[in-house]
Write a protein that holds these residues in place. Structure first.
Motif, short mmCIF file in Angstrom:
data_model
loop_
_atom_site.label_atom_id
_atom_site.label_comp_id
_atom_site.label_asym_id
_atom_site.label_seq_id
_atom_site.Cartn_x
_atom_site.Cartn_y
_atom_site.Cartn_z
N GLU A 272 -14.21 12.49 -15.57
CA GLU A 272 -14.41 13.26 -14.35
C GLU A 272 -13.33 13.00 -13.31
N MET A 273 -12.68 11.82 -13.36
CA MET A 273 -11.69 11.49 -12.35
C MET A 273 -10.30 11.95 -12.71
N LEU A 274 -10.11 12.50 -13.89
CA LEU A 274 -8.77 12.88 -14.32
C LEU A 274 -8.41 14.27 -13.81
N LEU A 275 -7.14 14.44 -13.47
CA LEU A 275 -6.62 15.76 -13.18
C LEU A 275 -6.07 16.37 -14.45
N GLY A 276 -6.23 17.69 -14.60
CA GLY A 276 -5.62 18.34 -15.74
C GLY A 276 -4.11 18.19 -15.69
N SER A 277 -3.46 18.15 -16.85
CA SER A 277 -2.02 17.90 -16.90
C SER A 277 -1.24 19.00 -16.21
N VAL A 278 -1.67 20.27 -16.37
CA VAL A 278 -0.96 21.36 -15.70
C VAL A 278 -1.07 21.20 -14.19
N THR A 279 -2.28 20.94 -13.70
CA THR A 279 -2.49 20.75 -12.27
C THR A 279 -1.63 19.61 -11.74
N LYS A 280 -1.59 18.52 -12.47
CA LYS A 280 -0.83 17.35 -12.05
C LYS A 280 0.66 17.67 -11.91
N HIS A 281 1.21 18.40 -12.89
CA HIS A 281 2.62 18.73 -12.85
C HIS A 281 2.93 19.75 -11.75
N VAL A 282 2.04 20.70 -11.55
CA VAL A 282 2.25 21.67 -10.49
C VAL A 282 2.21 21.00 -9.13
N LEU A 283 1.28 20.08 -8.93
CA LEU A 283 1.21 19.34 -7.67
C LEU A 283 2.50 18.57 -7.42
N ALA A 284 3.06 18.00 -8.47
CA ALA A 284 4.24 17.16 -8.31
C ALA A 284 5.51 17.98 -8.11
N ARG A 285 5.62 19.13 -8.76
CA ARG A 285 6.91 19.80 -8.85
C ARG A 285 7.03 21.11 -8.09
N SER A 286 5.94 21.65 -7.62
CA SER A 286 6.03 22.92 -6.89
C SER A 286 6.56 22.71 -5.48
N THR A 287 7.09 23.76 -4.90
CA THR A 287 7.51 23.70 -3.50
C THR A 287 6.47 24.37 -2.59
N ALA A 288 5.66 25.25 -3.16
CA ALA A 288 4.61 25.91 -2.39
C ALA A 288 3.43 24.97 -2.17
N ASP A 289 2.60 25.29 -1.20
CA ASP A 289 1.34 24.58 -1.03
C ASP A 289 0.47 24.84 -2.27
N VAL A 290 -0.45 23.91 -2.54
CA VAL A 290 -1.30 24.03 -3.73
C VAL A 290 -2.75 23.88 -3.30
N LEU A 291 -3.55 24.89 -3.65
CA LEU A 291 -4.99 24.83 -3.41
C LEU A 291 -5.68 24.49 -4.72
N VAL A 292 -6.30 23.31 -4.77
CA VAL A 292 -7.04 22.88 -5.95
C VAL A 292 -8.50 23.17 -5.67
N CYS A 293 -9.03 24.13 -6.42
CA CYS A 293 -10.31 24.70 -5.97
C CYS A 293 -11.49 24.41 -6.87
N ASP A 294 -11.33 23.58 -7.90
CA ASP A 294 -12.49 23.25 -8.71
C ASP A 294 -13.54 22.52 -7.90
N ARG A 295 -14.78 22.86 -8.12
CA ARG A 295 -15.90 22.15 -7.51
C ARG A 295 -16.89 21.80 -8.61
N LYS A 296 -17.38 20.57 -8.59
CA LYS A 296 -18.39 20.17 -9.58
C LYS A 296 -19.61 21.05 -9.41
N PRO A 297 -20.19 21.53 -10.49
CA PRO A 297 -21.38 22.38 -10.39
C PRO A 297 -22.50 21.67 -9.63
N ASP A 298 -23.23 22.43 -8.80
CA ASP A 298 -24.34 21.87 -8.02
C ASP A 298 -25.51 21.51 -8.92
#
Length: 298
Positions: A272-298
């Protein structure tokens, strides 16, 4: 589609974290939301200071906290003057990670807004940064701010895989950037393409597989747009063959996007604490702001 009503903008009062506060206030002004401006004084650092001091540590701590409060109040006053938004102030002493997550939960924040870089930021991996640790710990959407904010978001890149989460990501992107143009990107690869080529499958056959995969993806893209009820004049559809991370970063530049919307978790999540590999690389290498929008189901 519920509106965004409450934002939390934690800040360490650094120049880079300031960009996130400005973006949070711009969003609040655009969306009619409230902003909670939060600063946490690290209790561990205070304990270390007490051990080093020979003088009255209690008195010095009070002066330190008073000075911090003055800085936060000055920042809030500036945001009110520049953007017409009056942030609520929340100062705390404790563990930074725990205090940020607890405060977001306490006020039921719809969105956390944090800078990509603060003190000790490690750009390539984000490992060890407060932002990434909060992203791992919190179940709430987070906007990671990298750019200096001057205006509302103009063009938003939304990578999609046609799952239920893709529709949720697009809908949340519209809540955050209601006036923006949306670029929907699907990057596909033919399963086992490399192994098929190695096994001697002719290139013409592989090309036919790619054509079929592209056609199917195009149909699913149209279905997604219809389900999301996006204005056709404000959406671009891009279906490309290639690895997801590479294509996201390339299209970010080619389409001149100022925001990328992506899920926290990808396929193959091990915890549950891991970030997906694509998300992790985009966060590190993009120049644009990044909205990470996953929410754990209620």
């Amino acid at each position: 589609m519920n509106p965004i009503r409450t934002l939390v903008a934690p800040t360490d009062l650094s120049a880079l974290a300031r960009h996130a506060v400005v973006r949070a206030c711009l969003l609040a002004a655009e969306l009619g939301a409230r902003v909670s401006l939060q600063h946490v004084v690290n209790s561990g650092a205070l304990d270390t200071l007490r051990q080093l001091l020979d003088t009255d540590s209690v008195g010095l701590q009070e002066k330190l906290l008073e000075e911090v409060r003055g800085e936060v109040e000055a920042l809030a006053a500036e945001m009110h003057k520049r953007h017409g938004v009056t942030p609520e102030l929340h100062l705390a002493v404790g563990g930074v990670l725990g205090e940020i997550v607890a405060h977001a939960e306490a006020i039921d924040a719809d969105l956390l807004v944090m800078g990509a870089r603060g003190a000790g930021f490690m750009r390539e991996l984000l490992i060890g940064s407060t932002t990434e640790r909060v992203l791992r710990k919190s179940v709430r959407p987070m906007l990671v701010v990298k750019q200096i904010a001057h205006e509302p978001y103009r063009r938003v890149l939304v990578p999609v895989d046609f799952s239920a989460r893709a529709l949720e990501a697009l809908e949340f992107a519209r809540r955050v950037a209601p006036q923006a143009e949306f670029v929907l990107l699907h990057a596909f690869e033919v399963p086992f393409e490399g192994k098929l080529r190695y096994a001697g499958v002719e290139e013409s056959a592989l090309s036919s597989l790619r054509v079929n995969a592209r056609r199917e993806a195009g149909a699913q893209m149209n279905e997604l747009v219809a389900r999301a009820r996006v204005d056709e004049n404000r959406v671009r559809r891009i279906v490309v063959h290639g690895e997801a991370t590479t294509q996201i970063l390339e299209q970010e530049q080619e389409q001149d996007c100022d925001l990328i919307v992506i899920g926290k978790r990808g396929h193959g999540l091990l915890g549950e604490m891991l970030l997906g590999s694509v998300t992790k690389h985009v966060l590190a290498r993009s120049t644009a702001d990044v909205l990470v929008c996953d929410r754990k189901p209620d």
